[in-house]
Motif scaffolding. Sequence first.
Motif, PDB file in Angstrom:
ATOM      1  N   THR A 166       0.835  -1.202   0.000  1.00 21.92           N
ATOM      2  CA  THR A 166       0.000   0.000   0.000  1.00 21.92           C
ATOM      3  C   THR A 166       0.869   1.250   0.000  1.00 21.92           C
ATOM      4  O   THR A 166       0.612   2.207  -0.740  1.00 21.92           O
ATOM      5  CB  THR A 166      -0.924   0.006   1.224  1.00 21.92           C
ATOM      6  OG1 THR A 166      -1.753  -1.163   1.202  1.00 21.92           O
ATOM      7  CG2 THR A 166      -1.806   1.239   1.254  1.00 21.92           C
ATOM      8  N   ALA A 167       1.888   1.253   0.835  1.00 19.69           N
ATOM      9  CA  ALA A 167       2.771   2.419   0.918  1.00 19.69           C
ATOM     10  C   ALA A 167       3.483   2.678  -0.400  1.00 19.69           C
ATOM     11  O   ALA A 167       3.697   3.830  -0.789  1.00 19.69           O
ATOM     12  CB  ALA A 167       3.781   2.216   2.043  1.00 19.69           C
ATOM     13  N   LEU A 168       3.842   1.594  -1.110  1.00 19.91           N
ATOM     14  CA  LEU A 168       4.579   1.740  -2.367  1.00 19.91           C
ATOM     15  C   LEU A 168       3.665   1.921  -3.575  1.00 19.91           C
ATOM     16  O   LEU A 168       4.159   2.161  -4.679  1.00 19.91           O
ATOM     17  CB  LEU A 168       5.463   0.501  -2.581  1.00 19.91           C
ATOM     18  CG  LEU A 168       6.603   0.316  -1.584  1.00 19.91           C
ATOM     19  CD1 LEU A 168       7.331  -0.989  -1.845  1.00 19.91           C
ATOM     20  CD2 LEU A 168       7.569   1.485  -1.656  1.00 19.91           C
ATOM     21  N   ARG A 169       2.354   1.782  -3.358  1.00 26.69           N
ATOM     22  CA  ARG A 169       1.389   1.845  -4.464  1.00 26.69           C
ATOM     23  C   ARG A 169       1.808   0.887  -5.582  1.00 26.69           C
ATOM     24  O   ARG A 169       1.796   1.238  -6.778  1.00 26.69           O
ATOM     25  CB  ARG A 169       1.254   3.269  -4.988  1.00 26.69           C
ATOM     26  CG  ARG A 169       0.852   4.279  -3.922  1.00 26.69           C
ATOM     27  CD  ARG A 169       0.726   5.684  -4.494  1.00 26.69           C
ATOM     28  NE  ARG A 169       0.412   6.651  -3.451  1.00 26.69           N
ATOM     29  CZ  ARG A 169      -0.816   6.940  -3.020  1.00 26.69           C
ATOM     30  NH1 ARG A 169      -1.863   6.323  -3.561  1.00 26.69           N
ATOM     31  NH2 ARG A 169      -1.018   7.826  -2.067  1.00 26.69           N
ATOM     32  N   ALA A 170       2.173  -0.311  -5.196  1.00 25.73           N
ATOM     33  CA  ALA A 170       2.758  -1.293  -6.114  1.00 25.73           C
ATOM     34  C   ALA A 170       1.661  -2.019  -6.875  1.00 25.73           C
ATOM     35  O   ALA A 170       1.289  -3.162  -6.564  1.00 25.73           O
ATOM     36  CB  ALA A 170       3.630  -2.274  -5.337  1.00 25.73           C
ATOM     37  N   GLY A 171       1.124  -1.375  -7.906  1.00 23.13           N
ATOM     38  CA  GLY A 171      -0.004  -1.919  -8.649  1.00 23.13           C
ATOM     39  C   GLY A 171       0.262  -3.252  -9.301  1.00 23.13           C
ATOM     40  O   GLY A 171      -0.677  -4.019  -9.562  1.00 23.13           O
ATOM     41  N   GLU A 172       1.528  -3.584  -9.544  1.00 25.64           N
ATOM     42  CA  GLU A 172       1.832  -4.880 -10.145  1.00 25.64           C
ATOM     43  C   GLU A 172       1.451  -6.048  -9.241  1.00 25.64           C
ATOM     44  O   GLU A 172       1.347  -7.191  -9.688  1.00 25.64           O
ATOM     45  CB  GLU A 172       3.318  -4.964 -10.506  1.00 25.64           C
ATOM     46  CG  GLU A 172       4.284  -4.933  -9.316  1.00 25.64           C
ATOM     47  CD  GLU A 172       4.679  -3.531  -8.878  1.00 25.64           C
ATOM     48  OE1 GLU A 172       5.719  -3.391  -8.206  1.00 25.64           O
ATOM     49  OE2 GLU A 172       3.948  -2.575  -9.215  1.00 25.64           O
ATOM     50  N   ALA A 173       1.218  -5.736  -7.943  1.00 24.83           N
ATOM     51  CA  ALA A 173       0.840  -6.789  -6.994  1.00 24.83           C
ATOM     52  C   ALA A 173      -0.668  -6.960  -6.889  1.00 24.83           C
ATOM     53  O   ALA A 173      -1.146  -7.707  -6.036  1.00 24.83           O
ATOM     54  CB  ALA A 173       1.420  -6.472  -5.617  1.00 24.83           C
ATOM     55  N   ALA A 174      -1.455  -6.299  -7.778  1.00 24.90           N
ATOM     56  CA  ALA A 174      -2.913  -6.392  -7.688  1.00 24.90           C
ATOM     57  C   ALA A 174      -3.419  -7.829  -7.732  1.00 24.90           C
ATOM     58  O   ALA A 174      -4.338  -8.186  -6.972  1.00 24.90           O
ATOM     59  CB  ALA A 174      -3.558  -5.549  -8.787  1.00 24.90           C
ATOM     60  N   PRO A 175      -2.888  -8.724  -8.584  1.00 23.21           N
ATOM     61  CA  PRO A 175      -3.399 -10.102  -8.576  1.00 23.21           C
ATOM     62  C   PRO A 175      -3.202 -10.809  -7.232  1.00 23.21           C
ATOM     63  O   PRO A 175      -4.095 -11.533  -6.765  1.00 23.21           O
ATOM     64  CB  PRO A 175      -2.591 -10.780  -9.689  1.00 23.21           C
ATOM     65  CG  PRO A 175      -2.184  -9.659 -10.594  1.00 23.21           C
ATOM     66  CD  PRO A 175      -1.937  -8.490  -9.690  1.00 23.21           C
ATOM     67  N   GLU A 176      -2.043 -10.604  -6.603  1.00 18.79           N
ATOM     68  CA  GLU A 176      -1.796 -11.240  -5.308  1.00 18.79           C
ATOM     69  C   GLU A 176      -2.720 -10.675  -4.231  1.00 18.79           C
ATOM     70  O   GLU A 176      -3.229 -11.414  -3.379  1.00 18.79           O
ATOM     71  CB  GLU A 176      -0.336 -11.045  -4.901  1.00 18.79           C
ATOM     72  CG  GLU A 176       0.666 -11.885  -5.685  1.00 18.79           C
ATOM     73  CD  GLU A 176       0.978 -11.312  -7.064  1.00 18.79           C
ATOM     74  OE1 GLU A 176       1.641 -12.012  -7.849  1.00 18.79           O
ATOM     75  OE2 GLU A 176       0.560 -10.170  -7.352  1.00 18.79           O
ATOM     76  N   VAL A 177      -2.955  -9.375  -4.267  1.00 14.10           N
ATOM     77  CA  VAL A 177      -3.850  -8.757  -3.288  1.00 14.10           C
ATOM     78  C   VAL A 177      -5.280  -9.231  -3.516  1.00 14.10           C
ATOM     79  O   VAL A 177      -6.019  -9.518  -2.561  1.00 14.10           O
ATOM     80  CB  VAL A 177      -3.770  -7.222  -3.370  1.00 14.10           C
ATOM     81  CG1 VAL A 177      -4.762  -6.584  -2.402  1.00 14.10           C
ATOM     82  CG2 VAL A 177      -2.351  -6.738  -3.055  1.00 14.10           C
ATOM     83  N   LEU A 178      -5.680  -9.345  -4.762  1.00 18.13           N
ATOM     84  CA  LEU A 178      -7.032  -9.803  -5.073  1.00 18.13           C
ATOM     85  C   LEU A 178      -7.246 -11.233  -4.584  1.00 18.13           C
ATOM     86  O   LEU A 178      -8.327 -11.581  -4.096  1.00 18.13           O
ATOM     87  CB  LEU A 178      -7.269  -9.703  -6.576  1.00 18.13           C
ATOM     88  CG  LEU A 178      -8.678 -10.012  -7.079  1.00 18.13           C
ATOM     89  CD1 LEU A 178      -9.705  -9.119  -6.392  1.00 18.13           C
ATOM     90  CD2 LEU A 178      -8.751  -9.839  -8.607  1.00 18.13           C
TER      91      LEU A 178
END
Length: 706
Positions: free
Chosen positions: A479-491
């Motif tokens: 969240t702090a890094l706004r690391a959008g590439e991790a969206a699949p893992e977060v989902l």
Amino acid sequence: MFTGIDEVDWASMEHAYGPADDVPGLLYGLASADPAERESALDGMYGAVHHQGDVYACTLACIPFLFELAVDPGIRDRGGIVELLTSIGGIDLDEDDEDELDEDEIEGVANYAMAASAVSAGSAVFFELVADEDPGVRLAAPLALATLHGRPGRVLALLRERLPVEADEEVRLALVEAAGRIALRHRSLAGRTADWLSGLAAGAWPPGLRLAALAQLARCAPDALPADVVRVVSGLLRELRSRPGQEDALTANGPGGDGPAADLATAPVRAGQLRELSAEESAGRRTPWAADLLRTLHSGLDDRVADRTALLMDQLCSPDPWQRVDAVRMSGGLIRAWRGSYEGLVRLVGEQLTDPEPRLADAASHVLEELFGLAAPAAGALAARVAADPGAWVRKWASGPPGLGSAVKALARLGDARVLPALATALERPVVPHDVGFAIRCLGQAAAPLAGALRRRLGEVRLDEGAYDRASPLLAGLTALRAGEAAPEVLRVLRGAPEYRGEWLRTAAVRALGSFGPAADCAVPELRRLLRTPGTAAATEAAQALWAVTGDAGTVLPVLAEGLRAEQVHDCRAAASALGGLGRRAEAVAPRLRALLAHEEPWLRVDAATALWEVTGRTGEAVPVLLSAWERNRHVRVGVADCLARMGLATAGSDAARVLRAELLSVRRHNALDGGYGSHDTYEDEKLLALCRRALLEETGKGTTS
């Protein structure tokens, strides 16, 4: 002994842990020939009969028997009994306290009053005890007299008479402390007491007693202190260091450090154990009472920040490691409560990180950890400490997840990229430290190289009952890094959150997706599904995230508007803040926000006023609410100052400028508490000061001269 003790109906009374039928055993234990039994009995008295200062019916019933023990020369450790009597009878309730009492507390107040009356009625015996053969009794008796006896002038005269004939050094200090207590409690005697203390401080007495006199002067008559008090106190400390005596046990214990400070935080809180720890630490000092005297002096110096800083800097240059330990601890207390210029002091605290004694270095790292940006003068020392001691990067606890070491957290809170190797190593541990995410948030984009490891570790998290503990620090980092590439893992986490702590885990995942913005487009269907229960915290979180991802105000606005009707204040506040983020697109909810300006909860009033300005662009209704909250609740000031800075209303002569300038002129931190503090207090206050300056600077173009 104890005539009539069996006639007391102890079983009909209660103490903190139930029926008081065990109290006679405790009283007999105080009279035991066995030191361990006496210690246990005194623990029981403080732990149950006088629990956290409370006075019960059984406490009152004990008073005559405690006096009987205190005056019997055949009883050992009577000093502790005198201290117990002083505590039982010495509770003061002023009129303000009494006004705040509810019906359930009336009985307790009556007990306090009866205890004060009963102990004061018997306090004449303490006149004899100031000359008792037992030094422990002589140590406790002066403060008992100063606290309890109804003729303070007579007590003060006795203290002055006893000082020249008293041979024990610590008892002499107690006589001086008792005089200070009298001056504080009886202001009519303050002048007479101050004259005596001033004479002691300037006289040919040993350095410890002169330091004690200065400490009490600082408490009761600070204007009577010498103008060069820092030079005088520094000289007395040098005299104390030069006294012949044993080698410091702090050094003698060696760097292995099984000393008293090491496990104090995790030790069971029992009076006997705490006394043992205190005695053990004192045994390592040539002058074990010096730290208390210095703390008293600092407390009396109050807002004389420059003097206190200079004194601490002198202590931090001492060759005596114990004086430096004390100075480090007191430096933390000073900076936490008062605003000032601390660059030199912080630099000296940082120098302690290289000391071979681990307790000194640990104390320094703990202080620096709480300073955030103010620790900048020690950044180099922190980086060197972190690089030199990988074993301290992560701390394990007897229970709960591991956490980052203090030096690592301090360096991260400075935003210093030299902490990255420590954080990278922490992310490879079987259990990731719980505070890694917060450290990454402090670093911001400097921590971008860690995004890959965060994403990988999150993908490995098992979605079972332990998922929240394992995933939350990783989600916080992403969240702090706004690391959008991790969206699949977060989902994956959002969809598979288990029942146990599932709501917490879903909230953390939704916030992460919201921080990714459009990069989390794959999560839109899941976020829309969470909108189906408007008015709940989950729906508000999902709506806020969906707005960040899609910018679809039409979809989220009804959900957030319904959130303003939530029963829980916290949920209403979240909805108001989210609506403010929509800006003018949410202007339709202005009437609902306006209605919340009169809510009884000040935090909600502030959030509603802020959101009302954000959605309408009009300040007329919001500013009076914000300024009223500022005056009534100091803890809302950071949020209010942020809003005022964004409004740009701090024009010369405005009400906003007045409160902002007044804040900048205050030396006391806005959130400083007596007897307690939070780990982020200094950070929050420095943030407030920065916002005040920004608001004044941006509007006037001149800033503030304070």
